[in-house]
Enzyme design. Structure first.
Site, PDB file in Angstrom:
ATOM      1  N   HIS A 150       0.824  -1.215   0.000  1.00  0.00           N
ATOM      2  CA  HIS A 150       0.000   0.000   0.000  1.00  0.00           C
ATOM      3  C   HIS A 150       0.860   1.267   0.000  1.00  0.00           C
ATOM      4  O   HIS A 150       1.986   1.272   0.510  1.00  0.00           O
ATOM      5  CB  HIS A 150      -1.038  -0.007   1.138  1.00  0.00           C
ATOM      6  N   GLU A 155      -5.033   0.739   0.003  1.00  0.00           N
ATOM      7  CA  GLU A 155      -4.797  -0.682   0.195  1.00  0.00           C
ATOM      8  C   GLU A 155      -4.916  -1.409  -1.148  1.00  0.00           C
ATOM      9  O   GLU A 155      -5.426  -0.848  -2.125  1.00  0.00           O
ATOM     10  CB  GLU A 155      -5.838  -1.233   1.185  1.00  0.00           C
TER      11      GLU A 155
END
Ligand code: GLP
Length: 255
Positions: A150, A155
């Site tokens: 990330h 994410e």
């Protein structure tokens, strides 16, 4: 543009491998200092986490000992936890105040962080993007990388065209931030954050991703050598016109 599935793009990422984490931090700090000295109104993107702490220590040293002035600089931070006021010790605002802003001559109103307590997060995110535009765009954005690839709090699965928004944190990221360095119990870590998007970051004129330690080696190798894929957010920097990965030998050990 949009991507469907993984693809390969010409990988333009430049690589700098330093002998250890201190040397890598000095290298990254030097890149920021060049922009601060060269531009009349420098716009610097900043990151939090353990990795940039030494970068900020070096910028403070350059300010104190080598007259590096941030008087005309503006800063934008990548992200902030939802629900943490700036007075909370683990808010990213508090981190930045402690490690950098309180020790240099940057003007407080030119340090931009998302407000994790905003009543209307979508409006706060939109305003952040507008503030970046009003400042003329980011000259250099310093990034770290998570163990899952990330960047900021984007994410895996974050769209390449994503902009500043509210996101849920993964259990992996919550665990990584509650190992005692920041929070000591996963239950204390906010479940959501406001984060600059992948597109927001890609629009910076220059990107410097700093990664140190063996824990980052797999993510760095996937970002550098794997496909251009939303499954590894840092790989979405591969076609950036001016992106440098600054690593120590441990983070580069899977090349
Ligand atoms: C957090 C931050 C990221 C940072 C990452 C890695 O998730 N939101 O911006 O890059 O942690 O941090 P560290 O440098 O502590 O490993």
């Amino acid at each position: 543009f949009s991507i469907s599935g993984d693809c390969f793009v010409p990988n333009k990422i430049k690589l700098v491998v330093c002998k250890d984490s201190s040397a890598a931090a000095l290298d990254a700090a030097g890149r920021i200092a060049v922009i601060v000295r060269e531009r009349s109104t420098p716009v610097i993107g900043l990151a939090t986490g353990s990795t940039p702490e030494t970068v900020y220590a070096e910028l403070v040293r350059l300010h104190r000992e080598e007259k590096l002035s941030f008087r005309n600089a503006s800063t934008f931070n990548l992200d902030e936890y939802v629900g943490l006021p700036s007075t909370h010790a683990q808010s990213y605002r508090a981190f930045m105040q402690a490690h950098l802003f309180s020790q240099i001559d940057v003007l407080p109103w030119r340090t931009h962080l998302l407000d994790g307590t905003a009543a209307l997060p979508a409006l706060e995110c939109e305003a952040f993007e507008k503030r970046i535009l009003a400042a003329g765009g980011v000259d250099l954005w310093l990034l770290g990388i998570g163990g899952n690839g990330h960047i900021a709090f984007n994410e895996p699965g974050s769209p390449v065209d994503s902009r500043t928004r509210i996101v849920a944190l993964t259990p992996e990221t919550i665990a990584a931030n509650s190992d005692g360095r920041f929070f000591s119990d996963p239950a204390e870590v906010p479940r959501a954050a406001l984060t600059a998007g992948i597109a927001t970051i890609r629009e910076a004129r220059r990107v410097v991703l700093l990664a140190t330690g063996a824990k980052k080696a797999a993510a760095v190798a996937a970002a550098m050598k794997g496909p251009f894929t939303e499954s590894c957010p840092a790989s979405l920097l591969q076609d950036h016109a001016d992106c440098t990965f600054v690593l120590d030998e441990d983070a580069a050990s899977l090349f």
